[in-house]
Design a protein around this motif. Structure first.
Motif, PDB file in Angstrom:
ATOM      1  N   ALA A 167     -11.179  61.951 -45.837  1.00 14.39           N
ATOM      2  CA  ALA A 167     -12.369  62.807 -45.734  1.00 14.39           C
ATOM      3  C   ALA A 167     -12.257  64.086 -46.560  1.00 14.39           C
ATOM      4  O   ALA A 167     -13.266  64.671 -46.940  1.00 14.39           O
ATOM      5  N   LEU A 170     -11.366  64.402 -49.533  1.00 14.00           N
ATOM      6  CA  LEU A 170     -11.660  64.196 -50.957  1.00 14.00           C
ATOM      7  C   LEU A 170     -13.157  64.313 -51.211  1.00 14.00           C
ATOM      8  O   LEU A 170     -13.925  63.443 -50.802  1.00 14.00           O
ATOM      9  N   PRO A 171     -13.594  65.369 -51.887  1.00 11.74           N
ATOM     10  CA  PRO A 171     -15.031  65.571 -52.076  1.00 11.74           C
ATOM     11  C   PRO A 171     -15.659  64.542 -53.010  1.00 11.74           C
ATOM     12  O   PRO A 171     -16.880  64.398 -53.027  1.00 11.74           O
ATOM     13  N   ILE A 229     -15.513  61.445 -52.650  1.00 11.57           N
ATOM     14  CA  ILE A 229     -15.982  60.302 -51.866  1.00 11.57           C
ATOM     15  C   ILE A 229     -17.339  60.622 -51.258  1.00 11.57           C
ATOM     16  O   ILE A 229     -17.467  61.500 -50.416  1.00 11.57           O
ATOM     17  N   ASP A 230     -18.341  59.905 -51.710  1.00 12.69           N
ATOM     18  CA  ASP A 230     -19.717  60.109 -51.244  1.00 12.69           C
ATOM     19  C   ASP A 230     -19.916  59.431 -49.888  1.00 12.69           C
ATOM     20  O   ASP A 230     -20.511  60.013 -48.986  1.00 12.69           O
ATOM     21  N   SER A 231     -19.440  58.213 -49.760  1.00 14.71           N
ATOM     22  CA  SER A 231     -19.659  57.434 -48.542  1.00 14.71           C
ATOM     23  C   SER A 231     -18.458  56.558 -48.250  1.00 14.71           C
ATOM     24  O   SER A 231     -17.710  56.192 -49.150  1.00 14.71           O
ATOM     25  N   CYS A 232     -18.327  56.242 -46.973  1.00 10.92           N
ATOM     26  CA  CYS A 232     -17.231  55.374 -46.521  1.00 10.92           C
ATOM     27  C   CYS A 232     -17.788  54.356 -45.533  1.00 10.92           C
ATOM     28  O   CYS A 232     -18.330  54.728 -44.494  1.00 10.92           O
ATOM     29  N   LEU A 254     -17.716  54.789 -51.807  1.00  8.61           N
ATOM     30  CA  LEU A 254     -18.534  55.115 -52.969  1.00  8.61           C
ATOM     31  C   LEU A 254     -18.058  56.462 -53.496  1.00  8.61           C
ATOM     32  O   LEU A 254     -18.107  57.463 -52.777  1.00  8.61           O
ATOM     33  N   ARG A 312     -17.883  59.452 -56.742  1.00  9.12           N
ATOM     34  CA  ARG A 312     -18.561  59.984 -57.939  1.00  9.12           C
ATOM     35  C   ARG A 312     -17.629  60.976 -58.612  1.00  9.12           C
ATOM     36  O   ARG A 312     -17.166  61.931 -57.980  1.00  9.12           O
ATOM     37  N   TYR A 367     -18.777  57.840 -42.736  1.00  6.82           N
ATOM     38  CA  TYR A 367     -19.638  58.898 -43.297  1.00  6.82           C
ATOM     39  C   TYR A 367     -20.391  58.360 -44.504  1.00  6.82           C
ATOM     40  O   TYR A 367     -19.982  57.387 -45.124  1.00  6.82           O
ATOM     41  N   GLU A 368     -21.506  59.027 -44.787  1.00  7.75           N
ATOM     42  CA  GLU A 368     -22.405  58.555 -45.846  1.00  7.75           C
ATOM     43  C   GLU A 368     -23.145  59.743 -46.445  1.00  7.75           C
ATOM     44  O   GLU A 368     -23.490  60.692 -45.742  1.00  7.75           O
ATOM     45  N   HIS A 369     -23.383  59.670 -47.750  1.00  9.36           N
ATOM     46  CA  HIS A 369     -24.173  60.699 -48.447  1.00  9.36           C
ATOM     47  C   HIS A 369     -23.622  62.100 -48.232  1.00  9.36           C
ATOM     48  O   HIS A 369     -24.380  63.028 -47.920  1.00  9.36           O
ATOM     49  N   ARG A 370     -22.325  62.254 -48.372  1.00 12.11           N
ATOM     50  CA  ARG A 370     -21.769  63.593 -48.242  1.00 12.11           C
ATOM     51  C   ARG A 370     -22.181  64.440 -49.449  1.00 12.11           C
ATOM     52  O   ARG A 370     -22.311  63.927 -50.569  1.00 12.11           O
TER      53      ARG A 370
END
Lengths: 165, 165
Positions: free
Chosen positions: A85, A87-88, A90-93, A105, A107, B139-142
């Motif tokens: 968590a 790691l910025p 990582i957009d989604s898990c 996911l 970016r 988590y999603e769309h962080r």
DNA sequence: CGTGAAAATTCTTAATG
DNA sequence: CATTAAGAATTTTCACG
């Protein structure tokens, strides 16, 4: 959930900054009634929040990738999401069925950045990774289908006239 | 993109309904200046729009799945994204490197609905599918990392006092 | 580009049916 | 629950540095 609420949610999914005035007109209710409904939708958790949709290219994050991960040692406790968590990138898990345990996911700015993030993922969660690079995104985050277009509700017993003050 | 714009984007990513008053205070500018910058960010396409974040469970779409697709006949023109666009169950479509051509994110009501959508995907785009069911979403769309927390900008030459009218 | 202030809207609450 | 009305806050525009 009922029809009018679905129409409200649909409208806010397309434009999260719609004024209550416009919302009221769309669904054929008064401003206050719509306001009450939105508040209830928010506190019931149906509407979880609002977010600006941004261009990741503009934010110097032009490279998107899916990273499937699998624990190196399946006998150890599986707390990969928490351990990743921080790691910025990582957009989604997503926890998934199938050969892998999670699908991430991510970016990043480019290949070098991706390499670094993959290393951090592996060491942080003690997992192996299998990465699929995204070449382009024909569409993303499309609004879900929620009842009819919400435009046909307007003409259902409400005169379009505004009474004025 | 410069520092203040990044701070604005970061704030709007977390809360897309922030008032210009709050936004102005966060980045240390006047309301008008922030308003101008947001407008420019919008018309430059950095901010592509605003959307409500909704609970898909509440919308009777509790089942999420990734569907990797591959053309049945690779010699035919590849226009799968357009041919699939009419399916509202498809949230996102990514063109990917690797064994598959596209990766779709779909949201449906349940297994029976998923089966129907998979059949529609196959017949609409003449592709084979490989589906990975999502069990949960940690988590999603962080919000992406965009410069520093945007709070340290406030105390940079701007007194926290409001001048009043 | 930034600032400050004024006008037009909108948000929010309260009283009422 | 929906409606109307009224005060508070915000959005939006404008003239100016």
């Amino acid at each position: 959930m009922e029809e009018i609420d679905r129409a409200i949610v649909a409208a806010l999914t397309v434009d999260g900054r719609l004024s209550y005035t416009d919302l009221a007109e769309k669904v054929g209710l008064s401003v206050s009634a719509v306001h009450q409904r939105v508040r209830r939708l928010e506190q019931r958790g149906v509407v979880k929040g609002y977010a600006a949709r941004v261009s990741f290219e503009s934010l110097d994050l032009p490279l998107t990738a899916f990273v499937a991960i699998r624990p190196f040692d399946p006998s150890q406790p599986d707390d990969a999401p928490e351990r990743l968590a921080h790691l910025p990138e990582i957009d989604s898990c997503y926890s998934v069925a199938g050969e892998d345990f999670y699908l991430l996911l991510v970016r990043v700015a480019g290949p070098a950045d991706l390499e670094r993030v993959l290393q951090e993922i592996r060491t942080s969660a003690n997992v192996t990774t299998r990465t699929t690079v995204v070449l382009s995104t024909p569409y993303e985050h499309r609004p879900p289908k929620v009842a009819q277009p919400a435009d046909q509700l307007r003409q259902r017993g409400v005169p379009a006239e505004s009474p004025g003050s």
